[in-house]
Design a protein around this motif. Structure first.
Motif, PDB file in Angstrom:
ATOM      1  N   GLN A 144     150.663  34.508 -39.142  1.00 26.59           N
ATOM      2  CA  GLN A 144     150.890  33.312 -38.344  1.00 26.59           C
ATOM      3  C   GLN A 144     152.065  33.532 -37.397  1.00 26.59           C
ATOM      4  O   GLN A 144     153.011  34.241 -37.720  1.00 26.59           O
ATOM      5  N   MET A 145     151.998  32.899 -36.248  1.00 27.38           N
ATOM      6  CA  MET A 145     153.087  32.989 -35.286  1.00 27.38           C
ATOM      7  C   MET A 145     154.155  31.946 -35.617  1.00 27.38           C
ATOM      8  O   MET A 145     153.866  30.886 -36.177  1.00 27.38           O
ATOM      9  N   GLN A 146     155.395  32.273 -35.258  1.00 33.43           N
ATOM     10  CA  GLN A 146     156.504  31.350 -35.472  1.00 33.43           C
ATOM     11  C   GLN A 146     156.889  30.701 -34.145  1.00 33.43           C
ATOM     12  O   GLN A 146     157.020  31.386 -33.127  1.00 33.43           O
ATOM     13  N   SER A 147     157.080  29.391 -34.203  1.00 32.67           N
ATOM     14  CA  SER A 147     157.484  28.658 -33.002  1.00 32.67           C
ATOM     15  C   SER A 147     159.005  28.552 -32.948  1.00 32.67           C
ATOM     16  O   SER A 147     159.711  28.836 -33.917  1.00 32.67           O
ATOM     17  N   GLU A 148     159.523  28.109 -31.817  1.00 31.21           N
ATOM     18  CA  GLU A 148     160.966  27.924 -31.657  1.00 31.21           C
ATOM     19  C   GLU A 148     161.468  26.804 -32.568  1.00 31.21           C
ATOM     20  O   GLU A 148     162.588  26.848 -33.062  1.00 31.21           O
ATOM     21  N   GLN A 149     160.623  25.795 -32.800  1.00 30.02           N
ATOM     22  CA  GLN A 149     161.018  24.712 -33.711  1.00 30.02           C
ATOM     23  C   GLN A 149     161.192  25.228 -35.132  1.00 30.02           C
ATOM     24  O   GLN A 149     162.099  24.808 -35.851  1.00 30.02           O
ATOM     25  N   THR A 150     160.325  26.161 -35.541  1.00 30.06           N
ATOM     26  CA  THR A 150     160.461  26.747 -36.871  1.00 30.06           C
ATOM     27  C   THR A 150     161.784  27.480 -37.006  1.00 30.06           C
ATOM     28  O   THR A 150     162.488  27.347 -38.021  1.00 30.06           O
ATOM     29  N   ASN A 151     162.161  28.233 -35.984  1.00 31.90           N
ATOM     30  CA  ASN A 151     163.430  28.948 -36.022  1.00 31.90           C
ATOM     31  C   ASN A 151     164.619  27.991 -36.028  1.00 31.90           C
ATOM     32  O   ASN A 151     165.638  28.261 -36.672  1.00 31.90           O
ATOM     33  N   GLU A 152     164.487  26.890 -35.319  1.00 30.18           N
ATOM     34  CA  GLU A 152     165.579  25.916 -35.304  1.00 30.18           C
ATOM     35  C   GLU A 152     165.757  25.270 -36.675  1.00 30.18           C
ATOM     36  O   GLU A 152     166.891  25.059 -37.131  1.00 30.18           O
ATOM     37  N   ILE A 153     164.659  24.962 -37.334  1.00 31.79           N
ATOM     38  CA  ILE A 153     164.744  24.386 -38.687  1.00 31.79           C
ATOM     39  C   ILE A 153     165.374  25.394 -39.649  1.00 31.79           C
ATOM     40  O   ILE A 153     166.178  25.034 -40.526  1.00 31.79           O
ATOM     41  N   LYS A 154     165.035  26.674 -39.481  1.00 33.48           N
ATOM     42  CA  LYS A 154     165.650  27.703 -40.327  1.00 33.48           C
ATOM     43  C   LYS A 154     167.158  27.769 -40.102  1.00 33.48           C
ATOM     44  O   LYS A 154     167.931  27.934 -41.052  1.00 33.48           O
ATOM     45  N   ARG A 155     167.601  27.622 -38.861  1.00 32.81           N
ATOM     46  CA  ARG A 155     169.041  27.647 -38.586  1.00 32.81           C
ATOM     47  C   ARG A 155     169.736  26.456 -39.240  1.00 32.81           C
ATOM     48  O   ARG A 155     170.868  26.588 -39.733  1.00 32.81           O
ATOM     49  N   ILE A 156     169.074  25.312 -39.247  1.00 35.05           N
ATOM     50  CA  ILE A 156     169.667  24.132 -39.890  1.00 35.05           C
ATOM     51  C   ILE A 156     169.758  24.350 -41.395  1.00 35.05           C
ATOM     52  O   ILE A 156     170.780  24.045 -42.032  1.00 35.05           O
ATOM     53  N   TRP A 157     168.704  24.881 -41.991  1.00 31.57           N
ATOM     54  CA  TRP A 157     168.737  25.167 -43.421  1.00 31.57           C
ATOM     55  C   TRP A 157     169.814  26.184 -43.760  1.00 31.57           C
ATOM     56  O   TRP A 157     170.492  26.089 -44.788  1.00 31.57           O
ATOM     57  N   SER A 158     169.997  27.168 -42.908  1.00 31.45           N
ATOM     58  CA  SER A 158     171.037  28.161 -43.126  1.00 31.45           C
ATOM     59  C   SER A 158     172.425  27.526 -43.061  1.00 31.45           C
ATOM     60  O   SER A 158     173.319  27.877 -43.836  1.00 31.45           O
ATOM     61  N   SER A 159     172.614  26.578 -42.142  1.00 27.38           N
ATOM     62  CA  SER A 159     173.900  25.879 -42.060  1.00 27.38           C
ATOM     63  C   SER A 159     174.131  25.017 -43.297  1.00 27.38           C
ATOM     64  O   SER A 159     175.270  24.883 -43.764  1.00 27.38           O
ATOM     65  N   TYR A 160     173.064  24.438 -43.851  1.00 31.92           N
ATOM     66  CA  TYR A 160     173.197  23.681 -45.105  1.00 31.92           C
ATOM     67  C   TYR A 160     173.727  24.585 -46.222  1.00 31.92           C
ATOM     68  O   TYR A 160     174.626  24.200 -46.982  1.00 31.92           O
ATOM     69  N   LEU A 161     173.162  25.780 -46.308  1.00 31.38           N
ATOM     70  CA  LEU A 161     173.582  26.716 -47.356  1.00 31.38           C
ATOM     71  C   LEU A 161     175.044  27.103 -47.165  1.00 31.38           C
ATOM     72  O   LEU A 161     175.789  27.254 -48.152  1.00 31.38           O
ATOM     73  N   SER A 162     175.478  27.270 -45.917  1.00 32.56           N
ATOM     74  CA  SER A 162     176.883  27.575 -45.655  1.00 32.56           C
ATOM     75  C   SER A 162     177.787  26.417 -46.071  1.00 32.56           C
ATOM     76  O   SER A 162     178.906  26.642 -46.565  1.00 32.56           O
ATOM     77  N   GLN A 163     177.324  25.201 -45.913  1.00 31.31           N
ATOM     78  CA  GLN A 163     178.120  24.039 -46.324  1.00 31.31           C
ATOM     79  C   GLN A 163     178.303  23.999 -47.840  1.00 31.31           C
ATOM     80  O   GLN A 163     179.389  23.665 -48.332  1.00 31.31           O
ATOM     81  N   TYR A 164     177.259  24.346 -48.578  1.00 29.09           N
ATOM     82  CA  TYR A 164     177.410  24.411 -50.036  1.00 29.09           C
ATOM     83  C   TYR A 164     178.364  25.533 -50.442  1.00 29.09           C
ATOM     84  O   TYR A 164     179.118  25.399 -51.421  1.00 29.09           O
ATOM     85  N   ARG A 165     178.348  26.631 -49.693  1.00 30.53           N
ATOM     86  CA  ARG A 165     179.293  27.716 -49.975  1.00 30.53           C
ATOM     87  C   ARG A 165     180.729  27.283 -49.717  1.00 30.53           C
ATOM     88  O   ARG A 165     181.653  27.713 -50.407  1.00 30.53           O
ATOM     89  N   ILE A 166     180.943  26.421 -48.726  1.00 25.08           N
ATOM     90  CA  ILE A 166     182.293  25.923 -48.451  1.00 25.08           C
ATOM     91  C   ILE A 166     182.820  25.128 -49.633  1.00 25.08           C
ATOM     92  O   ILE A 166     184.006  25.244 -50.001  1.00 25.08           O
ATOM     93  N   LEU A 167     181.964  24.319 -50.259  1.00 25.95           N
ATOM     94  CA  LEU A 167     182.386  23.556 -51.439  1.00 25.95           C
ATOM     95  C   LEU A 167     182.824  24.478 -52.569  1.00 25.95           C
ATOM     96  O   LEU A 167     183.827  24.233 -53.244  1.00 25.95           O
ATOM     97  N   VAL A 168     182.062  25.567 -52.776  1.00 30.09           N
ATOM     98  CA  VAL A 168     182.420  26.524 -53.820  1.00 30.09           C
ATOM     99  C   VAL A 168     183.693  27.266 -53.444  1.00 30.09           C
ATOM    100  O   VAL A 168     184.598  27.450 -54.281  1.00 30.09           O
ATOM    101  N   ALA A 169     183.798  27.696 -52.192  1.00 28.89           N
ATOM    102  CA  ALA A 169     184.949  28.476 -51.746  1.00 28.89           C
ATOM    103  C   ALA A 169     186.233  27.669 -51.822  1.00 28.89           C
ATOM    104  O   ALA A 169     187.306  28.216 -52.116  1.00 28.89           O
ATOM    105  N   ARG A 170     186.155  26.380 -51.558  1.00 26.01           N
ATOM    106  CA  ARG A 170     187.358  25.538 -51.612  1.00 26.01           C
ATOM    107  C   ARG A 170     187.990  25.547 -52.998  1.00 26.01           C
ATOM    108  O   ARG A 170     189.203  25.754 -53.152  1.00 26.01           O
ATOM    109  N   ASP A 171     187.184  25.328 -54.034  1.00 24.17           N
ATOM    110  CA  ASP A 171     187.708  25.320 -55.396  1.00 24.17           C
ATOM    111  C   ASP A 171     188.109  26.723 -55.850  1.00 24.17           C
ATOM    112  O   ASP A 171     189.110  26.893 -56.557  1.00 24.17           O
TER     113      ASP A 171
END
Length: 459
Positions: A144-171
């Motif tokens: 299947q081909m990937q659209s630009e919207q699919t890549n944008e959603i992946k970037r948002i999900w990746s930023s979510y994961l980074s936010q959870y890492r910030i919570l762990v890194a803080r403590d």
């Protein structure tokens, strides 16, 4: 011979062992684990340390009667982080049983660090599952081909994961700096300013092994090698990940999605852990994450409000906001002593796709975000934070820590003839032995205090 008792309140919940095929009799034969003390099925290797994978019926009775969280504690009928931690402390190797490490594992900030790790791995495992499914979809003859919207959603999900890492890194950063209550755990001695490198290394490795076990058990004991690999990457770096065939290999695009834009791999002498890298490169809209759990967020950023709700709501009440963090908040009646799902109990509970408050039947999923969420967050407004969050943490008594440090002696005592007591034998012993008993008024007062603590009493 050791005297054994069998009552409903203290009997094992299951037979510990495995089924094997007997060629002579041509039938299935059940082998209990106390007959297989050296078998590989009884142990699991975590970062070079051998943890018990299961225990015998006798060990189960000892754990339930001596080490399990008492009924007088908060929400004793519900699974919480302390229950998983106590189980891992019982299953871990005996070389971990020194009082300094036990005190460390019972610190409130360590409890919050484990809480952040559980939230992070809950989301990380879902994203890895998405990556593996997507890997199959874009390969082969029916790709299947990937659209630009699919890549944008992946970037948002990746930023979510980074936010959870910030919570762990803080403590985590607060712990490794040795501030406050963690001064006595710091590896550098005062005045002489000499570092105990060997002791600190073993202490760090033991904590990572225990944290891996806690997260793995909380995540329904799935994706063990993935959790072990990511745990070592988070707290160390990719230089310390062993080249094992059980570990997944990710492509550069998949690594960018899972590890985030802040992940940098350099020479091992200059390498910092991914957790510290997250703290060094926090974007402006994510800065309020550092205050989650410390002060009440006041602003219009829906993502920060969502993160705060997920982090602040205790695991015991997660079903009220329709969020799952592994087995946290689930009734203990649905699990056996090893905190594995007891499927007959689940079937009798009549869960379905429409009625699944604990997310046991349903498949874990990722929420599809708004495609313009990143731009909307940049326009959000943050107000001054002056509401401080007050935490309630049940302190651990010194007697409990000493009890854990004597774990091997207690187990050996029951193995060599000690009697596992229940309510009947305790009552008989009290009738025979003339010991000093509290007055009736004191008994009633203690009972009312316990009821008030469990939020069942009336003011």
């Amino acid at each position: 011979m050791m005297q054994r008792i069998h009552v409903d309140s203290s009997a094992p919940k299951y037979q510990s062992g495995k089924w094997s095929w007997d060629k002579k009799s041509e039938a299935l034969r059940f082998e209990q684990y106390f007959d297989l003390d050296d078998a590989d099925e009884r142990y699991i290797n975590t970062n070079g340390y051998k943890f018990l994978r299961t225990f015998t019926q006798e060990e189960e009775l000892i754990f339930r009667q001596v080490f399990v969280r008492p009924d007088t504690s908060y929400d004793a009928d519900t699974v919480m982080i302390n229950d998983v931690r106590d189980l891992v402390l019982f299953l871990m190797p005996k070389e971990f049983l020194h009082i300094k490490f036990l005190e460390f594992m019972h610190q409130p900030l360590v409890h919050r660090l484990l809480h952040g790790l559980i939230i992070y791995f809950e989301y990380f495992l879902r994203l890895v599952e998405f990556v593996l499914i997507r890997r199959d979809e874009i390969a082969g003859e029916m790709a299947q081909m990937q659209s630009e919207q699919t890549n944008e959603i992946k970037r948002i999900w990746s930023s979510y994961l980074s936010q959870y890492r910030i919570l762990v890194a803080r403590d985590y950063s607060t712990i490794i700096t040795g501030e406050g209550d963690f001064k006595k755990f710091y590896h550098t001695k005062e005045i002489v300013n000499i570092s105990s490198k060997i002791k600190d290394r073993y202490f760090h490795e033991q904590f990572l092994a225990v944290a891996t076990q806690i997260v793995w058990i909380t995540m329904h004991r799935r994706a063990y090698y993935l959790i072990e690999m990511e745990m070592n990457r988070l707290f160390r770096s990719e230089h310390f990940i062993a080249n094992r065939p059980e570990y997944l290999k990710f492509s550069p695009a998949e690594r960018c999605l899972l590890y985030g834009r802040n992940n940098k791999l350099v020479n091992y002498q200059k390498q910092t852990s991914p957790l510290i890298q997250e703290l060094k490169n926090i974007v402006d809209e994510d800065m309020p994450i550092l205050w989650i759990g410390e002060r009440r967020y006041r602003g219009s950023d829906p993502r920060i409000a969502e993160l705060e709700l997920e982090y602040m709501v205790p695991g015991l009440q997660l079903r009220l906001i329709d969020i799952a963090h592994g087995i946290l908040g689930h009734p203990k009646m649905l699990y056996n002593t090893l905190l594995s799902v007891d499927w007959p109990s689940v079937r009798y509970s009549n869960f379905s796709s429409e009625h699944d408050p604990y997310h046991i039947v349903g498949q874990p999923n990722l929420r599809i975000p708004n495609i313009d969420e990143a731009e909307l967050r940049k326009m959000s407004q943050n107000l001054e934070r002056f509401y401080k969050v007050f935490r309630i943490y049940e302190p651990t008594k010194r007697e409990t820590l000493m009890n854990w440090s004597k774990r091997e002696k207690i187990i050996n005592y029951y193995h060599t003839g000690g009697i596992l007591q229940n309510i009947y034998t305790r009552c008989e012993k009290q009738l025979v032995i003339d010991e000093k008993r509290p007055e009736v008024e004191q008994v009633v007062s203690n009972f009312l205090d316990v009821m008030q603590k469990l939020r069942k009493g009336k003011n």
